[in-house]
Design an enzyme around this catalytic site. Structure first.
Site, mmCIF file in Angstrom:
data_model
loop_
_atom_site.group_PDB
_atom_site.id
_atom_site.type_symbol
_atom_site.label_atom_id
_atom_site.label_comp_id
_atom_site.label_asym_id
_atom_site.label_seq_id
_atom_site.Cartn_x
_atom_site.Cartn_y
_atom_site.Cartn_z
ATOM 1 N N THR A 1 0.717 -1.047 0.102
ATOM 2 C CA THR A 1 0.067 -0.075 0.145
ATOM 3 C C THR A 1 0.738 1.390 -0.069
ATOM 4 O O THR A 1 0.523 2.169 -0.731
ATOM 5 C CB THR A 1 -0.893 -0.097 1.339
ATOM 6 O OG1 THR A 1 -0.239 -0.328 2.365
ATOM 7 C CG2 THR A 1 -2.090 -1.121 0.990
ATOM 8 N N ARG B 1 7.121 -8.578 -5.255
ATOM 9 C CA ARG B 1 7.250 -9.947 -5.509
ATOM 10 C C ARG B 1 6.323 -10.660 -6.724
ATOM 11 O O ARG B 1 6.688 -11.656 -7.332
ATOM 12 C CB ARG B 1 6.650 -10.656 -4.229
ATOM 13 C CG ARG B 1 7.802 -11.091 -3.252
ATOM 14 C CD ARG B 1 7.319 -11.760 -1.917
ATOM 15 N NE ARG B 1 6.172 -10.907 -1.250
ATOM 16 C CZ ARG B 1 5.945 -10.769 -0.087
ATOM 17 N NH1 ARG B 1 6.523 -11.720 0.821
ATOM 18 N NH2 ARG B 1 5.026 -10.205 0.560
ATOM 19 N N ARG C 1 -0.084 -8.633 -9.935
ATOM 20 C CA ARG C 1 -1.134 -8.308 -9.095
ATOM 21 C C ARG C 1 -1.684 -6.830 -9.475
ATOM 22 O O ARG C 1 -0.930 -5.932 -9.475
ATOM 23 C CB ARG C 1 -0.507 -8.275 -7.548
ATOM 24 C CG ARG C 1 -1.447 -7.814 -6.438
ATOM 25 C CD ARG C 1 -0.655 -8.292 -5.120
ATOM 26 N NE ARG C 1 -0.981 -7.267 -4.087
ATOM 27 C CZ ARG C 1 -0.619 -7.011 -2.834
ATOM 28 N NH1 ARG C 1 0.736 -7.833 -2.778
ATOM 29 N NH2 ARG C 1 -0.990 -6.468 -2.077
ATOM 30 N N LYS D 1 11.157 1.228 10.163
ATOM 31 C CA LYS D 1 11.629 1.431 11.407
ATOM 32 C C LYS D 1 12.249 0.474 11.950
ATOM 33 O O LYS D 1 13.085 0.504 12.718
ATOM 34 C CB LYS D 1 10.322 1.823 12.446
ATOM 35 C CG LYS D 1 9.387 1.010 12.164
ATOM 36 C CD LYS D 1 7.929 1.557 12.469
ATOM 37 C CE LYS D 1 6.859 0.915 11.577
ATOM 38 N NZ LYS D 1 5.923 1.778 11.058
ATOM 39 N N LYS E 1 10.637 3.091 17.121
ATOM 40 C CA LYS E 1 10.310 4.334 16.673
ATOM 41 C C LYS E 1 11.086 5.350 17.703
ATOM 42 O O LYS E 1 11.773 6.294 17.435
ATOM 43 C CB LYS E 1 8.950 4.803 16.479
ATOM 44 C CG LYS E 1 8.157 4.411 15.491
ATOM 45 C CD LYS E 1 6.795 4.504 15.452
ATOM 46 C CE LYS E 1 5.902 3.921 14.412
ATOM 47 N NZ LYS E 1 4.405 3.864 14.656
#
Lengths: 437, 437
Positions: free
Chosen positions: A21, A53, A57, A114, A214
């Protein structure tokens, strides 16, 4: 100044590893706002290569004319580009290999990872510096909030005393909703999962791991220390009950999952845990999936940055901001100082924390118990600020809530451990740290 | 990497024009935090020259070894330095001459001067760009909050919809205190003056001029437009009464002096005026002398920055941050885009604002008045959301408060002007805009 077509600045070419996303949103944001991004960067910023990958899609971004690589590490090493964006995630495996390959090939890296920078930040900063390559990871902390830039540049004139905040939107959503609705953790977690605010496996969020990552990065930037994730004391929110939230309210507090780093004379403390903060503290009103970070500096005082801490759009906003800086030629050491200047972190263990505490006991309602508790506190030199028992229920269990004055954590724990052994104390005591922010 | 003494980086030499509280604090901050500033800038940042009107006045900073100039403009043109810091203030006179002389001499300028950049920002940006000289003025807006850097760099990937906030600490202090204490404007202003939160001549603050300067600069950065102070609609807080604050409370609002710029299809609006905002809006809880700025972007959503908006320490923090950026070689166009790309501002006049309104009338309590009011609203096609009259006092004057649904300002004004002419309406109506932030 005028430009002929010939003197138009060369585009800044970007290779994106990972098209989940955030990756798709980054590609799309670069396309949607191409005109203003080019104006602000002084040159177009163009995606020239991507890797993921599954080639086939369907994705919410247009990949026409963009080179496809099946192997992200190969792309990082070989694609003709001016920067590699790593959006795969995870502290090891492909994400780490991509980052290391890009550095080795002399290519600047922009990352939202992170875990990678919390585990390997200092090592990567050293490698990048040796290779003369910029590293940027604004998106790794607090999503769309430009907090790393604020610490590294905007507040750079300050010696910082502390940096703390709400670093995990999932936990903040769950705790806010528990408070608003009076419902319990498991129930609200299930709802958060169905709404997409929590993962199917929620442990990364609700056990405080994500916030710890974080915080470890923020600490390095705030205090000029080497990232040290192992030194973060971490507790999650699974044990928080509706009862504790109600008592917090009654005492004038809110319970938040706080990440806190502060520089004391005895060392730097880094803690992530559920915390009672005053109901009128600036962070107390930040509810839902929002993040907020507070920095306290010697010249500036207290500055608060608040905004969306996760999500595709906010994360892409931070990734593209880093790309614009690179395209415009603006760079800074990844942790604000040259890697060689970052000091090993002199950690203050949580046992040496000085602060106050909320303690909830479950006590059989019979005479003499309070006297036993008071005797133990006296012997351990722990001073009680208040005690309250709601309702009476002779012979049966009732909740008793104490708050303790400022004390060293080790002493508070010794006292609570001894209180837990009183025969009339029938469940494991609940202890929540209080911070007077 | 290792450095011999010979290869130590050259210091970044600074000339400071103006040694009032901010100037002295800047000199002192550069001395106090010299080590960390040098580490973050990659080289020492040293004050080599200063200028102020009175050489002999005692100051809270050490000027040993620093060259003294009686004439700030001469210093800007002649001192051997890498940047000139202008802390004199004012849109014309010496401050402007210093800035122009520094640009002409090819020296970067750092400034805290909101009036100068609100009046002449675009012209100065053009001159600086032509001379290849950076200009930075983080300290000009919202003191220690790094909001200009956030708009210019941290949120640079976004098309912004709006930027708004509490831009004047004096007004925020006065309105917060009026609300907490129920006291009236004049009384609280006098107290603020005695506490040093308001100037002896308060008009710059309480009439909204200072906030307008800051808003004009924010607008340019947010929307890529030429600074246009003349297009800011400005109203101050002198007319706000304890009665209106109490009614706001009852209706679920707080009154704040808001500076707001937003990009609409019909143009960009810039307004500074007392505003009712929902009591649960993020800005509603920001009280006292604090500033807060909200930016809303298409990718990031809503980001809030909050902190000390004035004072010597916070302002010096922002000045020195700009110097660190320059010393480290990080520059950006002063308003985020090359001056030639900044478009003339297509202003939306306040008469075309669409929004809702609070209207307080003073009405003789007798039959038929409400019917007259309702008829006028109907004729002007203005829709009432609520009306309330507190208490009855037949034949005498009572306050009547209406809120109007979203409407165009010109229509709302026509209606209120006609209502004011009803015989039973005995004072000039009070109108306060409502923003559902």
């Amino acid at each position: 100044m005028s430009h002929s077509a010939d003197s138009a600045p060369a585009p800044f070419r970007v290779a994106v590893a990972g098209l989940g996303t955030v990756g798709a949103a980054t590609v799309q944001l670069l396309a949607d706002n191409a005109g203003l991004i080019a104006a602000r960067a002084g040159r177009p910023v163009e995606v020239v290569a991507v890797s993921a990958r599954d080639h086939n899609r369907p994705r919410p971004c247009d990949l026409t004319g963009i080179a496809w690589f099946g192997d992200a590490t190969e792309m990082a090493a070989r694609a003709e580009c001016d920067a590699v964006v790593e959006l795969i995630g995870g502290s090891e495996g492909v994400a780490r290999a991509v980052t290391e390959a890009a550095i080795k090939a002399g290519r600047p890296v922009v990352s939202a990872n992170k875990a990678l920078f919390a585990h390997h930040g200092w090592t990567l900063a050293q490698a990048a510096e040796a290779a003369g390559v910029p590293l940027a990871f604004e998106a790794a902390v607090a999503g769309g909030i430009p907090i790393l830039k604020a610490l590294r540049e905007g507040l750079a004139a300050n010696a910082l005393d502390s940096v703390y905040g709400l670093l995990n939107g999932t936990c903040n959503y769950i705790l806010s909703t528990m408070r608003d609705s009076g419902r319990d953790f498991a129930d609200v977690l299930a709802e958060a999962q169905s709404l997409g605010y929590a993962e199917a496996d929620p442990s990364f969020d609700v056990d405080g791991v994500d916030a710890a990552h974080k915080l470890a990065i923020l600490t390095s930037l705030a205090f000029g220390t080497q990232v040290n994730l192992d030194a973060v004391h971490v507790e999650g929110i699974r044990e928080i009950t509706a009862l504790d939230i109600a008592f917090a309210e009654e005492l004038g507090y809110r319970i938040k999952l706080l990440g806190l780093a502060s520089a004391t004379e005895a060392g730097i403390e880094q803690r992530v845990h559920p915390t009672m903060i005053p109901a009128d503290a600036p962070l107390a009103g930040v509810d839902g999936v929002f993040n907020a970070v507070v920095a306290e500096g010697d010249a500036v005082g207290r500055v608060v940055l608040e905004g969306p801490g996760a999500g595709a759009g906010p994360t892409a906003s931070a990734v593209v901001a880093d790309l614009i800086d690179l395209a415009a030629g603006r760079t800074a050491p990844p942790f604000g100082l040259p890697a060689a200047h970052l000091r090993p972190l002199d950690a203050l263990p949580v046992e040496r924390r000085r602060g106050s505490y909320y303690v909830r006991l479950t006590v059989l309602d019979r005479p003499g118990v309070f006297a036993d508790i008071a005797a133990i506190l006296y012997e351990e030199e722990v001073s009680m600020e208040s005690i309250l028992q709601r309702g009476r229920n002779p012979g049966d269990a009732v909740p008793v809530v104490m708050t303790l004055h400022d004390t060293i954590e080790a002493a508070a724990r010794r006292a609570v451990d001894r209180i837990a052994q009183i025969e009339a104390v029938v469940e494991t005591p609940v202890v929540i740290r209080i911070e007077h922010l």
